[in-house]
Design an enzyme around this catalytic site. Structure first.
Site, PDB file in Angstrom:
ATOM      1  N   PRO A  55       0.765  -1.249   0.000  1.00 28.53           N
ATOM      2  CA  PRO A  55       0.000   0.000   0.000  1.00 28.53           C
ATOM      3  C   PRO A  55       0.800   1.306   0.000  1.00 28.53           C
ATOM      4  CG  PRO A  55      -0.009  -0.959   2.183  1.00 28.53           C
ATOM      5  CD  PRO A  55       0.682  -1.949   1.277  1.00 28.53           C
ATOM      6  N   CYS A  56       1.506   1.569  -1.067  1.00 24.98           N
ATOM      7  CA  CYS A  56       2.235   2.831  -1.190  1.00 24.98           C
ATOM      8  C   CYS A  56       1.285   4.024  -1.292  1.00 24.98           C
ATOM      9  CB  CYS A  56       3.196   2.791  -2.371  1.00 24.98           C
ATOM     10  SG  CYS A  56       2.431   2.414  -3.949  1.00 24.98           S
TER      11      CYS A  56
END
Length: 174
Positions: A138-139
């Protein structure tokens, strides 16, 4: 030397078409390890030149993506191919996995948690931007210190949509 077969498919999602690339694996559920997930029109969204289209191989990945977008999944349980990258990038990517669903962190907070000096925050940002597994790593949960939403390979509008979906942002009224 073991020959690796690269497989790919595309799938629709609420944030647009996703390109899934994987490698055959005898240990992963369904026999596939995910190598990359990118978004149409975003950085890294090109079909692998020597890959083979194999939509059926991505059933588990697509199921987990459907569950995520339906609000029934907050973490992905997929096997990943170890991506090419430096030891520094791998540290950053592993830290991304620890940012909880429904929250955000800043580049500075991420740097502090990793013991990265202030002068290397730009390198951390570059490592976040090089993440080959959008959504599942989850950047999109990393934001600027001032709350700004920038630097997402899928585009800022998709970052907004993902953070809104997860409840980290309030929906904007039209």
């Amino acid at each position: 030397m073991t020959r690796v077969t690269t497989l790919f498919t595309t799938t629709d999602s609420p944030v647009g078409e996703l390109l899934l690339v994987g490698e055959e694996s005898g240990t992963a559920p369904g026999g596939l390890a995910l190598a990359s997930l990118s978004m149409a029109g975003g950085r890294g969204a090109t079909l692998p030149p020597q890959g083979r289209a194999a939509p059926a191989a991505f059933g588990e990945v697509e199921q987990q993506l459907r569950e995520y977008f339906a609000g029934r999944r907050t973490r992905f349980g997929l096997e990943y191919v170890t991506p090419h990258g430096s030891a520094f990038q791998h540290r950053v990517w592993q830290a991304l996995d620890q940012v909880p669903y429904g929250t955000t962190t800043t580049y500075g907070e991420l740097a502090r948690s990793l013991g990265i000096p202030r002068q290397e925050v730009r390198a951390l940002g570059a490592a976040v931007g090089a993440n080959p597994l959008l959504l599942v790593r989850p950047c999109h949960r990393v934001i600027g210190a001032d709350g700004s939403l920038r630097g997402y390979a899928g585009g800022v509008e998709r970052k907004v949509a993902l953070l809104t979906h997860e409840g980290a942002l309030q929906p904007m009224l039209a």
